[in-house]
Design a protein around this motif. Structure first.
Motif, PDB file in Angstrom:
ATOM      1  N   TYR A   3       0.842  -1.201   0.000  1.00 50.08           N
ATOM      2  CA  TYR A   3       0.000   0.000   0.000  1.00 50.08           C
ATOM      3  C   TYR A   3       0.875   1.249   0.000  1.00 50.08           C
ATOM      4  CZ  TYR A   3      -3.974  -2.915   1.491  1.00 50.08           C
ATOM      5  OH  TYR A   3      -4.966  -3.855   1.571  1.00 50.08           O
ATOM      6  N   ASN A   4       0.412   2.259  -0.715  1.00 45.34           N
ATOM      7  CA  ASN A   4       1.139   3.535  -0.724  1.00 45.34           C
ATOM      8  C   ASN A   4       0.214   4.654  -0.263  1.00 45.34           C
ATOM      9  OD1 ASN A   4       3.122   3.022  -3.776  1.00 45.34           O
ATOM     10  ND2 ASN A   4       3.403   2.274  -1.705  1.00 45.34           N
ATOM     11  N   ILE A   5       0.678   5.405   0.730  1.00 43.67           N
ATOM     12  CA  ILE A   5      -0.076   6.567   1.221  1.00 43.67           C
ATOM     13  C   ILE A   5       0.756   7.816   0.933  1.00 43.67           C
ATOM     14  CG2 ILE A   5      -1.064   7.690   3.263  1.00 43.67           C
ATOM     15  CD1 ILE A   5      -1.293   4.869   4.493  1.00 43.67           C
ATOM     16  N   ALA A   6       0.166   8.772   0.243  1.00 42.45           N
ATOM     17  CA  ALA A   6       0.871  10.019  -0.096  1.00 42.45           C
ATOM     18  C   ALA A   6       0.335  11.152   0.775  1.00 42.45           C
ATOM     19  CB  ALA A   6       0.636  10.338  -1.572  1.00 42.45           C
ATOM     20  N   ILE A   7       1.238  11.852   1.439  1.00 45.32           N
ATOM     21  CA  ILE A   7       0.827  13.028   2.213  1.00 45.32           C
ATOM     22  C   ILE A   7       1.610  14.231   1.703  1.00 45.32           C
ATOM     23  CG2 ILE A   7       0.619  14.093   4.505  1.00 45.32           C
ATOM     24  CD1 ILE A   7       0.431  11.353   5.752  1.00 45.32           C
ATOM     25  N   ASP A   8       0.902  15.161   1.088  1.00 46.56           N
ATOM     26  CA  ASP A   8       1.543  16.384   0.591  1.00 46.56           C
ATOM     27  C   ASP A   8       1.005  17.580   1.353  1.00 46.56           C
ATOM     28  OD1 ASP A   8       3.180  15.475  -1.709  1.00 46.56           O
ATOM     29  OD2 ASP A   8       1.248  14.752  -2.458  1.00 46.56           O
ATOM     30  N   GLY A   9       1.752  18.677   1.279  1.00 41.85           N
ATOM     31  CA  GLY A   9       1.291  19.900   1.927  1.00 41.85           C
ATOM     32  C   GLY A   9       2.436  20.870   2.105  1.00 41.85           C
ATOM     33  N   PRO A  10       2.117  22.092   2.534  1.00 51.04           N
ATOM     34  CA  PRO A  10       3.150  23.123   2.671  1.00 51.04           C
ATOM     35  C   PRO A  10       4.060  22.895   3.877  1.00 51.04           C
ATOM     36  CG  PRO A  10       1.045  23.945   3.456  1.00 51.04           C
ATOM     37  CD  PRO A  10       0.777  22.583   2.889  1.00 51.04           C
ATOM     38  N   ALA A  11       5.151  23.653   3.928  1.00 54.67           N
ATOM     39  CA  ALA A  11       6.123  23.549   5.025  1.00 54.67           C
ATOM     40  C   ALA A  11       5.436  23.843   6.356  1.00 54.67           C
ATOM     41  CB  ALA A  11       7.261  24.541   4.801  1.00 54.67           C
ATOM     42  N   GLY A  12       5.732  23.029   7.349  1.00 55.66           N
ATOM     43  CA  GLY A  12       5.249  23.304   8.705  1.00 55.66           C
ATOM     44  C   GLY A  12       3.819  22.877   8.982  1.00 55.66           C
ATOM     45  N   LEU A 144      -2.353  17.848   3.456  1.00 55.43           N
ATOM     46  CA  LEU A 144      -2.376  18.334   4.837  1.00 55.43           C
ATOM     47  C   LEU A 144      -1.904  19.781   4.880  1.00 55.43           C
ATOM     48  CD1 LEU A 144      -2.734  17.601   7.868  1.00 55.43           C
ATOM     49  CD2 LEU A 144      -0.333  16.907   7.868  1.00 55.43           C
ATOM     50  N   THR A 145      -2.774  20.658   5.365  1.00 60.60           N
ATOM     51  CA  THR A 145      -2.381  22.067   5.402  1.00 60.60           C
ATOM     52  C   THR A 145      -2.796  22.701   6.725  1.00 60.60           C
ATOM     53  OG1 THR A 145      -2.409  24.130   4.139  1.00 60.60           O
ATOM     54  CG2 THR A 145      -4.494  22.930   4.266  1.00 60.60           C
ATOM     55  N   ALA A 146      -2.391  23.961   6.917  1.00 58.21           N
ATOM     56  CA  ALA A 146      -2.795  24.767   8.084  1.00 58.21           C
ATOM     57  C   ALA A 146      -2.483  26.215   7.697  1.00 58.21           C
ATOM     58  CB  ALA A 146      -2.008  24.367   9.322  1.00 58.21           C
ATOM     59  N   SER A 147      -3.096  27.166   8.391  1.00 58.67           N
ATOM     60  CA  SER A 147      -2.841  28.571   8.058  1.00 58.67           C
ATOM     61  C   SER A 147      -1.365  28.896   8.299  1.00 58.67           C
ATOM     62  CB  SER A 147      -3.713  29.478   8.925  1.00 58.67           C
ATOM     63  OG  SER A 147      -3.277  29.387  10.264  1.00 58.67           O
ATOM     64  N   SER A 148      -0.842  29.901   7.581  1.00 61.63           N
ATOM     65  CA  SER A 148       0.582  30.232   7.747  1.00 61.63           C
ATOM     66  C   SER A 148       0.852  30.736   9.161  1.00 61.63           C
ATOM     67  CB  SER A 148       1.044  31.242   6.698  1.00 61.63           C
ATOM     68  OG  SER A 148       0.268  32.403   6.748  1.00 61.63           O
ATOM     69  N   GLN A 149      -0.137  31.410   9.764  1.00 59.78           N
ATOM     70  CA  GLN A 149       0.027  31.905  11.135  1.00 59.78           C
ATOM     71  C   GLN A 149       0.191  30.721  12.104  1.00 59.78           C
ATOM     72  OE1 GLN A 149       0.525  34.940  12.184  1.00 59.78           O
ATOM     73  NE2 GLN A 149       0.468  34.471  14.374  1.00 59.78           N
ATOM     74  N   LYS A 150      -0.671  29.717  11.968  1.00 61.62           N
ATOM     75  CA  LYS A 150      -0.596  28.535  12.847  1.00 61.62           C
ATOM     76  C   LYS A 150       0.716  27.777  12.636  1.00 61.62           C
ATOM     77  CE  LYS A 150      -3.873  28.251  15.729  1.00 61.62           C
ATOM     78  NZ  LYS A 150      -5.251  27.912  15.659  1.00 61.62           N
ATOM     79  N   ARG A 151       1.116  27.661  11.392  1.00 57.41           N
ATOM     80  CA  ARG A 151       2.359  26.941  11.104  1.00 57.41           C
ATOM     81  C   ARG A 151       3.553  27.672  11.709  1.00 57.41           C
ATOM     82  NH1 ARG A 151       2.961  26.552   5.285  1.00 57.41           N
ATOM     83  NH2 ARG A 151       1.139  27.842   4.895  1.00 57.41           N
ATOM     84  N   ALA A 152       3.512  29.018  11.613  1.00 53.60           N
ATOM     85  CA  ALA A 152       4.604  29.824  12.179  1.00 53.60           C
ATOM     86  C   ALA A 152       4.626  29.696  13.700  1.00 53.60           C
ATOM     87  CB  ALA A 152       4.429  31.281  11.764  1.00 53.60           C
ATOM     88  N   GLU A 153       3.437  29.706  14.316  1.00 51.97           N
ATOM     89  CA  GLU A 153       3.371  29.593  15.785  1.00 51.97           C
ATOM     90  C   GLU A 153       3.960  28.245  16.257  1.00 51.97           C
ATOM     91  OE1 GLU A 153      -0.751  30.270  16.786  1.00 51.97           O
ATOM     92  OE2 GLU A 153      -0.637  32.356  16.133  1.00 51.97           O
ATOM     93  N   ARG A 154       3.653  27.184  15.511  1.00 53.61           N
ATOM     94  CA  ARG A 154       4.167  25.862  15.889  1.00 53.61           C
ATOM     95  C   ARG A 154       5.699  25.823  15.776  1.00 53.61           C
ATOM     96  NH1 ARG A 154      -0.066  22.547  12.170  1.00 53.61           N
ATOM     97  NH2 ARG A 154      -1.928  22.841  13.418  1.00 53.61           N
ATOM     98  N   ARG A 155       6.203  26.390  14.691  1.00 55.44           N
ATOM     99  CA  ARG A 155       7.656  26.411  14.474  1.00 55.44           C
ATOM    100  C   ARG A 155       8.348  27.257  15.558  1.00 55.44           C
ATOM    101  NH1 ARG A 155      11.748  23.756  13.161  1.00 55.44           N
ATOM    102  NH2 ARG A 155      13.438  24.843  12.167  1.00 55.44           N
ATOM    103  N   TYR A 156       7.712  28.383  15.889  1.00 49.67           N
ATOM    104  CA  TYR A 156       8.238  29.289  16.914  1.00 49.67           C
ATOM    105  C   TYR A 156       8.351  28.540  18.249  1.00 49.67           C
ATOM    106  CZ  TYR A 156       8.412  33.291  20.107  1.00 49.67           C
ATOM    107  OH  TYR A 156       8.774  34.175  21.093  1.00 49.67           O
TER     108      TYR A 156
END
Ligand code: DC
Length: 230
Positions: A3-12, A144-156
């Motif tokens: 089986y192959n599962i592909a997960i794509d999405g932006p950084a973070g 898989l995505t999330a808002s850029s603000q949320k992604r930045a907060e997680r990285r921070y």
């Protein structure tokens, strides 16, 4: 049965954390394709190239031999015989990877490796073009995505917890710049495959996202919970 599962999405967006967990639950192998682009970026940096040397990437990348090994279930990236895995997660390497991954020769060098891995075993593979280009026939595709603000907060949070001082606004700008590059390049730009399921993790915990994706996989594979590893 493979089986192959592909997960794509932006950084973070949390792809690697989620993909690793989903792979563990299903007893599949997690393949982090971003790490392969990062290894190539490291090679280019070591060759003396900067982000502006785009014309040189195609020629320089021919000297890089990248392969993958699994040690205690973890992906290890080998660059010309050296285990470079611990060197790949820096901002410098990530930014260089975002620029150099737009080069067709760089992508061509890594495409075969990714397809061969997926053909040889059941994988959860994460990246930018897995569902659209690398594995167009993947059994399950997730965007898989999330808002850029949320992604930045997680990285921070991640960086400050490691004791690294950083600026939230700068991280957000960096993320948006990386999105712009990944989504607008000519070859294999980041986009949701037509048959991918959109998962927006902005207001979801890691556990919730993992559960949602496992649910999608189980429906697809008709696996009962008991048939999962745990
Ligand atoms: O997921 P990551 O941050 O480790 O990826 C680093 C860069 O590599 C990213 O900005 C774009 C590129 N990349 C790509 O072009 N295609 C992939 N399948 C994975 C990563």
């Amino acid at each position: 049965m493979i089986y192959n599962i592909a997960i794509d999405g932006p950084a973070g967006a949390g792809k690697s954390t989620i993909a690793r967990r989903v792979a563990k639950e299903l007893a599949f192998v997690y393949v982090d394709t971003g790490a392969m682009y990062r290894a190539m970026a490291l090679y280019l940096i070591r060759s003396g190239a900067g982000k502006e040397d785009v014309k040189e990437f195609g020629r320089l990348c021919q000297g890089a031999d990248i392969s993958i090994e699994y040690r205690e279930g973890e992906q290890t990236v080998i660059l010309n015989g050296e285990n470079v895995t611990p060197l790949l997660r820096t901002e410098e390497v990530g930014n260089m990877a975002s620029v150099s991954s737009a080069d067709p020769k760089v992508r061509e060098k890594l495409l075969d490796l990714q397809r061969k891995l997926a053909a040889s075993m059941s994988v959860v593979m994460d990246g930018r073009d897995i569902g659209t280009t690398i594995l167009p026939d993947a059994d399950v595709k997730i965007y898989l995505t999330a808002s850029s603000q949320k992604r930045a907060e997680r990285r921070y949070k991640e960086l400050t917890e490691k004791g690294i001082s950083c600026c939230l606004d700068e991280i957000r700008r960096d993320i948006e710049e990386r999105d712009r590059r990944d989504m607008n390049r000519e070859i294999s730009p980041l986009r949701q495959a037509e048959d991918a399921v959109l998962v927006d993790s902005s207001d979801m915990t890691i556990e919730e996202v993992t559960k949602r994706i496992l649910q999608i996989c189980c429906e697809k594979f008709s696996l009962s919970d008991r048939e999962q590893k745990k």
